[in-house]
Design a protein around this motif. Structure first.
Motif, PDB file in Angstrom:
ATOM      1  N   LYS A 121      -6.793  13.620  -6.524  1.00 28.94           N
ATOM      2  CA  LYS A 121      -6.308  12.249  -6.304  1.00 28.94           C
ATOM      3  C   LYS A 121      -6.570  11.327  -7.500  1.00 28.94           C
ATOM      4  CE  LYS A 121      -6.455   8.281  -3.238  1.00 28.94           C
ATOM      5  NZ  LYS A 121      -7.314   7.464  -2.404  1.00 28.94           N
ATOM      6  N   PRO A 122      -7.783  11.280  -8.068  1.00 28.42           N
ATOM      7  CA  PRO A 122      -8.004  10.369  -9.207  1.00 28.42           C
ATOM      8  C   PRO A 122      -7.092  10.664 -10.397  1.00 28.42           C
ATOM      9  CG  PRO A 122     -10.097  11.111  -8.303  1.00 28.42           C
ATOM     10  CD  PRO A 122      -9.032  11.932  -7.639  1.00 28.42           C
ATOM     11  N   PHE A 123      -6.843  11.939 -10.672  1.00 33.85           N
ATOM     12  CA  PHE A 123      -5.935  12.279 -11.773  1.00 33.85           C
ATOM     13  C   PHE A 123      -4.548  11.730 -11.505  1.00 33.85           C
ATOM     14  CE2 PHE A 123      -2.462  14.992 -13.188  1.00 33.85           C
ATOM     15  CZ  PHE A 123      -2.578  14.829 -14.553  1.00 33.85           C
ATOM     16  N   PHE A 124      -4.007  11.995 -10.328  1.00 33.01           N
ATOM     17  CA  PHE A 124      -2.655  11.530 -10.027  1.00 33.01           C
ATOM     18  C   PHE A 124      -2.578   9.998 -10.044  1.00 33.01           C
ATOM     19  CE2 PHE A 124      -2.055  15.905  -8.670  1.00 33.01           C
ATOM     20  CZ  PHE A 124      -0.795  16.164  -9.180  1.00 33.01           C
ATOM     21  N   GLU A 125      -3.611   9.330  -9.598  1.00 32.90           N
ATOM     22  CA  GLU A 125      -3.627   7.860  -9.675  1.00 32.90           C
ATOM     23  C   GLU A 125      -3.574   7.404 -11.136  1.00 32.90           C
ATOM     24  OE1 GLU A 125      -5.876   6.529  -5.576  1.00 32.90           O
ATOM     25  OE2 GLU A 125      -7.135   7.067  -7.291  1.00 32.90           O
ATOM     26  N   ARG A 126      -4.326   8.056 -12.014  1.00 31.85           N
ATOM     27  CA  ARG A 126      -4.291   7.700 -13.444  1.00 31.85           C
ATOM     28  C   ARG A 126      -2.905   7.937 -14.037  1.00 31.85           C
ATOM     29  NH1 ARG A 126      -9.226  10.290 -13.260  1.00 31.85           N
ATOM     30  NH2 ARG A 126      -8.425  12.171 -14.299  1.00 31.85           N
ATOM     31  N   MET A 127      -2.156   8.865 -13.455  1.00 33.44           N
ATOM     32  CA  MET A 127      -0.808   9.170 -13.923  1.00 33.44           C
ATOM     33  C   MET A 127       0.257   8.287 -13.276  1.00 33.44           C
ATOM     34  SD  MET A 127      -1.204  11.508 -16.217  1.00 33.44           S
ATOM     35  CE  MET A 127      -2.753  10.716 -16.614  1.00 33.44           C
ATOM     36  N   GLY A 128      -0.163   7.263 -12.526  1.00 30.16           N
ATOM     37  CA  GLY A 128       0.778   6.315 -11.949  1.00 30.16           C
ATOM     38  C   GLY A 128       1.238   6.627 -10.539  1.00 30.16           C
ATOM     39  N   PHE A 129       0.629   7.616  -9.894  1.00 31.82           N
ATOM     40  CA  PHE A 129       0.985   7.952  -8.517  1.00 31.82           C
ATOM     41  C   PHE A 129       0.216   7.056  -7.552  1.00 31.82           C
ATOM     42  CE2 PHE A 129       2.588  11.525 -10.686  1.00 31.82           C
ATOM     43  CZ  PHE A 129       3.421  12.242  -9.847  1.00 31.82           C
ATOM     44  N   THR A 130       0.827   6.785  -6.428  1.00 26.74           N
ATOM     45  CA  THR A 130       0.166   6.022  -5.372  1.00 26.74           C
ATOM     46  C   THR A 130       0.033   6.889  -4.129  1.00 26.74           C
ATOM     47  OG1 THR A 130       2.272   5.086  -4.648  1.00 26.74           O
ATOM     48  CG2 THR A 130       0.974   3.778  -6.189  1.00 26.74           C
ATOM     49  N   PHE A 131      -1.020   6.633  -3.398  1.00 21.35           N
ATOM     50  CA  PHE A 131      -1.290   7.336  -2.151  1.00 21.35           C
ATOM     51  C   PHE A 131      -0.315   6.854  -1.084  1.00 21.35           C
ATOM     52  CE2 PHE A 131      -3.436   7.094   1.986  1.00 21.35           C
ATOM     53  CZ  PHE A 131      -3.691   8.433   2.212  1.00 21.35           C
ATOM     54  N   VAL A 132       0.305   7.790  -0.358  1.00 27.62           N
ATOM     55  CA  VAL A 132       1.232   7.459   0.719  1.00 27.62           C
ATOM     56  C   VAL A 132       0.577   7.713   2.066  1.00 27.62           C
ATOM     57  CG1 VAL A 132       3.477   7.978   1.770  1.00 27.62           C
ATOM     58  CG2 VAL A 132       3.232   7.969  -0.732  1.00 27.62           C
ATOM     59  N   GLU A 133       0.089   8.951   2.260  1.00 29.27           N
ATOM     60  CA  GLU A 133      -0.570   9.285   3.523  1.00 29.27           C
ATOM     61  C   GLU A 133      -1.358  10.578   3.387  1.00 29.27           C
ATOM     62  OE1 GLU A 133       1.936  10.585   6.807  1.00 29.27           O
ATOM     63  OE2 GLU A 133       3.482  11.227   5.400  1.00 29.27           O
TER      64      GLU A 133
END
Length: 153
Positions: A121-133
């Motif tokens: 999750k932290p990697f994807f957030e750094r890449m501009g992804f947002t948590f959906v569910e």
């Protein structure tokens, strides 16, 4: 570092990278039973070769060393995205993601999405992804928690 399409004969190395990374990195967030279901110890060559022929993953290499790999489906789904456990935090994941985003843009995709591990999750957030569910996947009688994440291209 070179980012390129998979080559013939690399399926076993890619599977080994996935297996070893799951078992060494994700053990902080998942039980041993979940890890074994997620990345079994037995290499099923026909399954993986067939899959990679169908999905054409990209790989990150340096010399002869495989550093990571990723798959991008026609609809923008990132199914597999792994960086070798010994090369995390060195820009490999960022380089793979930049290539996926460029490929998605060239295809006219507006959105990338994935079912990320809690660990990733932290990697994807750094890449501009947002948590959906948060989702629960059932695999071989085991339930595995994953996070649906998305990013606009």
């Amino acid at each position: 570092m070179e980012i390129r399409k998979i080559r013939s004969g690399e399926a076993g190395s890619i599977w080994r990278l996935l297996h070893d990374t799951v078992h060494r990195i994700n053990d902080a967030d998942y039980s041993q039973d979940e890890l074994v279901v997620w990345a079994p110890d037995e290499y099923d060559a026909p399954h993986w070769v067939s899959r990679f022929i169908r999905t054409h993953p990209i790989v990150a290499t340096e010399g002869r060393a495989l550093l990571g790999f990723a798959e991008l489906a026609e609809d923008g789904r990132i199914d597999l995205f792994y960086v070798h456990h010994a090369h995390q935090g060195q820009g490999v994941g960022r380089a793979l993601m930049q290539r996926l985003k460029a490929e998605a843009g060239a295809r006219g995709l507006k959105r990338l999405y994935c079912e990320a591990s809690i660990t990733a999750k932290p990697f994807f957030e750094r890449m501009g992804f947002t948590f959906v569910e948060q989702k629960e996947l059932a695999r071989k009688g085991e339930r595995v928690q994953v996070l649906l994440m998305e990013s606009r291209v």
